[in-house]
Design a protein around this motif. Sequence first.
Motif, mmCIF file in Angstrom:
data_model
loop_
_atom_site.group_PDB
_atom_site.id
_atom_site.type_symbol
_atom_site.label_atom_id
_atom_site.label_comp_id
_atom_site.label_asym_id
_atom_site.label_seq_id
_atom_site.Cartn_x
_atom_site.Cartn_y
_atom_site.Cartn_z
ATOM 1 N N GLY A 217 0.791 -1.074 0.000
ATOM 2 C CA GLY A 217 0.062 0.165 0.097
ATOM 3 C C GLY A 217 0.847 1.356 0.195
ATOM 4 N N PHE A 218 0.359 2.424 0.315
ATOM 5 C CA PHE A 218 0.836 3.743 0.287
ATOM 6 C C PHE A 218 1.248 4.118 -0.969
ATOM 7 C CE2 PHE A 218 5.113 5.924 0.157
ATOM 8 C CZ PHE A 218 4.649 7.091 0.430
ATOM 9 N N ALA A 219 1.899 3.280 -1.924
ATOM 10 C CA ALA A 219 2.042 3.628 -3.313
ATOM 11 C C ALA A 219 2.008 2.149 -3.740
ATOM 12 C CB ALA A 219 3.467 4.165 -3.308
ATOM 13 N N PRO A 220 1.912 2.248 -5.325
ATOM 14 C CA PRO A 220 1.728 1.118 -5.950
ATOM 15 C C PRO A 220 3.058 -0.025 -5.852
ATOM 16 C CG PRO A 220 0.982 2.968 -7.676
ATOM 17 C CD PRO A 220 1.639 3.493 -6.193
ATOM 18 N N GLY A 221 2.754 -0.967 -4.945
ATOM 19 C CA GLY A 221 3.874 -2.040 -5.048
ATOM 20 C C GLY A 221 4.660 -1.887 -3.696
ATOM 21 N N PHE A 222 4.286 -0.875 -2.799
ATOM 22 C CA PHE A 222 5.210 -0.636 -1.822
ATOM 23 C C PHE A 222 4.666 -1.597 -0.630
ATOM 24 C CE2 PHE A 222 6.355 1.181 2.436
ATOM 25 C CZ PHE A 222 7.294 2.058 2.070
ATOM 26 N N PRO A 223 5.876 -2.430 -0.163
ATOM 27 C CA PRO A 223 5.701 -3.548 0.944
ATOM 28 C C PRO A 223 6.046 -2.965 2.072
ATOM 29 C CG PRO A 223 7.725 -3.643 -0.298
ATOM 30 C CD PRO A 223 7.168 -2.484 -0.914
ATOM 31 N N PHE A 224 4.999 -3.227 3.056
ATOM 32 C CA PHE A 224 5.193 -3.075 4.548
ATOM 33 C C PHE A 224 5.912 -4.280 5.181
ATOM 34 C CE2 PHE A 224 2.428 0.439 3.447
ATOM 35 C CZ PHE A 224 2.923 1.571 4.086
ATOM 36 N N GLY B 293 11.036 -1.201 4.167
ATOM 37 C CA GLY B 293 10.496 -1.215 3.026
ATOM 38 C C GLY B 293 11.100 -0.690 1.758
ATOM 39 N N VAL B 294 10.567 -0.661 0.674
ATOM 40 C CA VAL B 294 11.317 -0.482 -0.491
ATOM 41 C C VAL B 294 10.289 0.549 -1.364
ATOM 42 C CG1 VAL B 294 12.344 -1.011 -2.613
ATOM 43 C CG2 VAL B 294 12.324 -2.634 -0.806
ATOM 44 N N TYR B 295 10.727 1.704 -1.781
ATOM 45 C CA TYR B 295 9.766 2.758 -2.571
ATOM 46 C C TYR B 295 9.627 2.152 -4.054
ATOM 47 C CZ TYR B 295 9.607 5.987 1.211
ATOM 48 O OH TYR B 295 9.484 6.727 2.374
ATOM 49 N N PRO B 296 8.736 1.632 -4.620
ATOM 50 C CA PRO B 296 8.785 1.145 -5.823
ATOM 51 C C PRO B 296 8.756 2.033 -7.115
ATOM 52 C CG PRO B 296 6.390 0.967 -4.848
ATOM 53 C CD PRO B 296 7.651 1.474 -4.039
ATOM 54 N N ILE B 297 8.334 3.502 -6.383
ATOM 55 C CA ILE B 297 8.199 4.470 -7.652
ATOM 56 C C ILE B 297 8.559 5.597 -7.012
ATOM 57 C CG2 ILE B 297 6.192 3.657 -8.708
ATOM 58 C CD1 ILE B 297 4.373 5.658 -7.045
ATOM 59 N N GLN C 185 13.880 6.286 6.658
ATOM 60 C CA GLN C 185 15.319 6.700 6.793
ATOM 61 C C GLN C 185 15.943 5.877 5.586
ATOM 62 O OE1 GLN C 185 16.755 8.914 8.707
ATOM 63 N NE2 GLN C 185 15.205 9.174 10.248
ATOM 64 N N LEU C 186 16.446 6.381 4.421
ATOM 65 C CA LEU C 186 16.996 5.629 3.370
ATOM 66 C C LEU C 186 18.512 5.090 3.560
ATOM 67 C CD1 LEU C 186 15.777 8.264 0.733
ATOM 68 C CD2 LEU C 186 14.533 6.113 1.875
ATOM 69 N N ILE C 187 18.597 3.616 3.727
ATOM 70 C CA ILE C 187 19.813 3.046 3.691
ATOM 71 C C ILE C 187 20.432 2.526 2.782
ATOM 72 C CG2 ILE C 187 19.072 2.761 6.015
ATOM 73 C CD1 ILE C 187 18.780 -0.458 5.536
ATOM 74 N N GLY C 188 19.678 2.351 1.420
ATOM 75 C CA GLY C 188 20.200 1.770 0.324
ATOM 76 C C GLY C 188 19.390 1.929 -0.777
ATOM 77 N N GLN C 189 19.509 0.963 -1.840
ATOM 78 C CA GLN C 189 18.764 1.349 -3.084
ATOM 79 C C GLN C 189 18.848 -0.098 -3.848
ATOM 80 O OE1 GLN C 189 18.718 4.942 -4.982
ATOM 81 N NE2 GLN C 189 18.117 4.232 -6.851
ATOM 82 N N THR C 190 17.595 -0.626 -4.315
ATOM 83 C CA THR C 190 17.784 -1.738 -5.101
ATOM 84 C C THR C 190 17.391 -1.513 -6.649
ATOM 85 O OG1 THR C 190 16.750 -3.991 -5.515
ATOM 86 C CG2 THR C 190 15.319 -2.261 -4.478
ATOM 87 N N PRO C 191 18.089 -2.145 -7.512
ATOM 88 C CA PRO C 191 17.709 -2.225 -8.976
ATOM 89 C C PRO C 191 16.495 -2.841 -9.325
ATOM 90 C CG PRO C 191 19.734 -3.832 -8.693
ATOM 91 C CD PRO C 191 19.154 -3.076 -7.292
ATOM 92 N N THR C 192 15.869 -3.853 -8.362
ATOM 93 C CA THR C 192 14.969 -4.485 -8.757
ATOM 94 C C THR C 192 13.615 -3.815 -8.753
ATOM 95 O OG1 THR C 192 15.824 -6.483 -7.578
ATOM 96 C CG2 THR C 192 13.595 -6.495 -7.797
ATOM 97 N N LYS C 193 12.959 -3.954 -9.993
ATOM 98 C CA LYS C 193 11.511 -3.269 -10.071
ATOM 99 C C LYS C 193 10.317 -4.024 -9.246
ATOM 100 C CE LYS C 193 12.752 -1.648 -14.675
ATOM 101 N NZ LYS C 193 12.480 -1.480 -15.883
ATOM 102 N N LEU C 194 9.938 -3.296 -8.341
ATOM 103 C CA LEU C 194 8.655 -3.726 -7.624
ATOM 104 C C LEU C 194 7.336 -3.553 -8.224
ATOM 105 C CD1 LEU C 194 11.301 -3.855 -5.574
ATOM 106 C CD2 LEU C 194 9.600 -3.697 -3.685
#
Length: 252
Positions: free
Chosen positions: A155-162, A195-199, A206-215
């Motif tokens: 929720g929150f944004a499309p594909g955002f996992p809690f 969690g991961v911001y898909p968009i 607090q941002l600790i990293g980034q993934t190249p995987t598209k969620l």
Amino acid sequence: MPEKLLNKTTCVLSPLGDSAIVITFGNEIKYDIHKKIKMFMDLLEDEPFVGFIECVPAFTNLTVFYDPLVIYKKQKQSNNDEFISPYEVVRSIMERKLQWLKEDKKLTHRTVSIPVCYGGEYGPDLEYVARYNNLTTDEVIHIHSNGEYLAYMIGFAPGFPFLGGLSEKIATPRRSSPRMTIPTGSVGIAGMQTGVYPISTPGGWQLIGQTPTKLFLPNVNPPSLLQAGDIVKFHPISNQEYKEIILKEGLQ
């Protein structure tokens, strides 16, 4: 008015507008409640009732969407002169199906591995998370990437996992001032969740990293890589590996 259904557990059934019903299984974020939600969602999707559209899980409840017109037409075809609202029809179906829940059933979980490039330009808050918890950045990365996280809801944004299951050792409050723009793929921490911001979207984690995987995959059904009930594992990758994955996906 919400109505309680006394079963092995107490559920609260509440209308949401004229085309949905909310079934609340508890008031805590914990695995036992998630299990009941997931089991009931699977039951509805495997054996949908006439007029069923979809169901959407959250931390403590399941929202079931239905088409009231389809249910009304079905009711008229039964030659029943007594009018029963579509909500009452669906509530009756939910009460009956809730009796079928087998709480001793074991859930199966899909495991999804997600690569993360931690720190630097990809994780601008990694050092803050480390300082807040009296750890080194390497210790934060080790703890975060060695955990197993349950996707409680999308929720929150499309594909955002809690994701639940974050170690208390790296739990960190949200930023006091949210960012106006978060890069796509950013991995964050907020309290006891990760969690991961898909968009790209505003956000205060607090941002600790980034993934190249598209969620978020808008041309795929379902469009979310992760689903409620999935187990997520993160694994560290280098800056070079991150760029190579991005380049490879761009060429496909």
